[in-house]
Design an enzyme around this catalytic site. Structure first.
Site, PDB file in Angstrom:
ATOM      1  N   CYS A 295      -7.977  -1.015   3.650  1.00 23.96           N
ATOM      2  CA  CYS A 295      -8.531  -2.080   4.331  1.00 23.96           C
ATOM      3  C   CYS A 295      -9.484  -1.710   5.216  1.00 23.96           C
ATOM      4  O   CYS A 295      -9.388  -0.812   5.999  1.00 23.96           O
ATOM      5  CB  CYS A 295      -7.464  -2.942   5.332  1.00 23.96           C
ATOM      6  SG  CYS A 295      -8.125  -4.137   6.361  1.00 23.96           S
TER       7      CYS A 295
ATOM      8  N   ASN B  88      -3.538   1.088  -2.655  1.00 24.59           N
ATOM      9  CA  ASN B  88      -2.667   0.081  -2.962  1.00 24.59           C
ATOM     10  C   ASN B  88      -1.582   0.828  -4.072  1.00 24.59           C
ATOM     11  O   ASN B  88      -2.096   1.927  -4.631  1.00 24.59           O
ATOM     12  CB  ASN B  88      -3.396  -0.766  -3.851  1.00 24.59           C
ATOM     13  CG  ASN B  88      -4.112  -1.785  -2.914  1.00 24.59           C
ATOM     14  OD1 ASN B  88      -3.530  -2.771  -2.305  1.00 24.59           O
ATOM     15  ND2 ASN B  88      -5.418  -1.476  -2.647  1.00 24.59           N
TER      16      ASN B  88
ATOM     17  N   HIS C 281       0.744  -1.176  -0.144  1.00 25.50           N
ATOM     18  CA  HIS C 281      -0.026  -0.069   0.050  1.00 25.50           C
ATOM     19  C   HIS C 281       0.873   1.300  -0.015  1.00 25.50           C
ATOM     20  O   HIS C 281       1.990   1.327   0.219  1.00 25.50           O
ATOM     21  CB  HIS C 281      -0.831   0.036   1.298  1.00 25.50           C
ATOM     22  CG  HIS C 281      -1.851  -0.875   1.162  1.00 25.50           C
ATOM     23  ND1 HIS C 281      -3.538  -0.405   1.333  1.00 25.50           N
ATOM     24  CD2 HIS C 281      -2.134  -2.172   0.796  1.00 25.50           C
ATOM     25  CE1 HIS C 281      -4.211  -1.506   0.905  1.00 25.50           C
ATOM     26  NE2 HIS C 281      -3.460  -2.535   0.970  1.00 25.50           N
TER      27      HIS C 281
END
Length: 308
Positions: free
Chosen positions: A246, A255, A215
């Site tokens: 998340c 990401n 990430h």
């Protein structure tokens, strides 16, 4: 052989995770048709492994409520890419197997606190559950990987020692996963950690396929990609447009963007087999559907040299 020659001789496999990790935390819930269009675009761009969905509680992750419909629609496409289903437990695996996923990815978290918050169970229980799922996958002839989440740091406990992460790898090896991935779930990792984890995993099992999932929360993702490639990683997760995060990790947004990774690798002479312009176009398309622009450098600045 020069460093450039070593790079040119390699091909790094990219696993596209935008249909799962890329959109799971978005406020706009995409229609099943839009998810299938995204999968079609991914395949057309040349990506051959895609984390298509996750088989988790729709109450906790509403974006994934149509997992079975997405898998059925994607499997109906001629020559579809390998479709990976993420699972957290036995119930998720049962759903993924029934949906005829091409691959399974099961998650074990390297932090006790995060594991209990994210999966409702401690690390030891999750290792046992993952090992059982791997055995069932192997019996069913379904390739299965394990992602070790929070491998570079935890939002609740802070630093996660490499020795602890590698201890998890060692505990999982008897279950014979096809691939092990190290995930920087909150985007705190740096290249020294990447090199240490990959070298440690190779020392435990030189034949294991290794994968990384980065990430870009703290703008270290591309540096970590480069470190992973130089350390001999086999595969990298990435998300078109840099979308992702998340739901259970505070501020873990973004990401590493697939188009940025492809640009970096191909400018270094490393083959990806992916159409960069199609990725850029798809990042814009997905941003329109989600209601905000992509976060990648390539989506903002375009390719170089500019496309003819």
């Amino acid at each position: 052989m020069t460093t450039e020659g070593q790079h040119a001789a390699r091909r790094v496999e990219l696993i596209e995770v935008s249909p799962r990790d890329g959109i799971q935390n978005e406020k706009v819930v995409l229609s099943t048709d839009d998810k299938l269009e995204l999968l079609r675009r991914i395949h057309a761009a040349g990506l051959r492994r895609t984390e298509a969905t996750s088989f988790v509680s729709p109450k906790r992750v509403p974006q994934m409520a149509d997992a079975e419909a997405v898998m059925a629609g994607a499997r109906a496409e001629p020559g579809h890419a390998a479709l990976i289903g993420l699972v957290l437990n036995q119930a998720g695996f049962d759903r993924a197997r029934a949906a005829r996923c091409d691959e399974i990815n099961v998650v074990v978290v390297a932090s006790e606190t995060f594991s209990r918050k994210n999966q409702g169970a401690g690390i030891a229980d999750m290792v046992a559950a993952a090992s059982a799922i791997l055995a069932q996958s192997r019996e069913a002839g379904i390739p299965a990987s394990v992602t070790i989440a929070a491998a570079f740091g935890c939002p609740f406990e802070g630093e996660v020692p490499a020795a602890k992460v590698l201890g998890l790898v060692e505990s999982l090896l008897p279950a014979r996963p096809d691939e092990i991935a190290f995930a920087d779930t909150i985007g705190c990792g740096v290249p020294t950690q990447v090199r240490e984890l990959l070298a440690g995993a190779k020392a435990l099992d030189a034949g294991m396929r290794l994968r990384c999932h980065f990430h870009n929360t703290r703008s270290t993702a591309l540096a970590n990609v480069l470190a992973a490639v130089e350390a001999g990683v086999h595969a990298l997760d990435s998300s078109i447009g840099g979308f992702g995060g998340c739901p259970f990790a505070p501020a873990a947004t973004g990401n590493v963007a697939t188009e940025d990774v492809v640009y970096l690798l191909e400018r270094m002479g490393i083959d990806t087999g992916v159409d960069l312009q199609m990725l850029i176009d798809t990042a814009g398309w997905l941003g329109d559907r989600l209601g905000h622009p992509p976060m990648s450098g390539l989506a903002r600045a375009g390719r170089f040299p500019a496309a003819a």
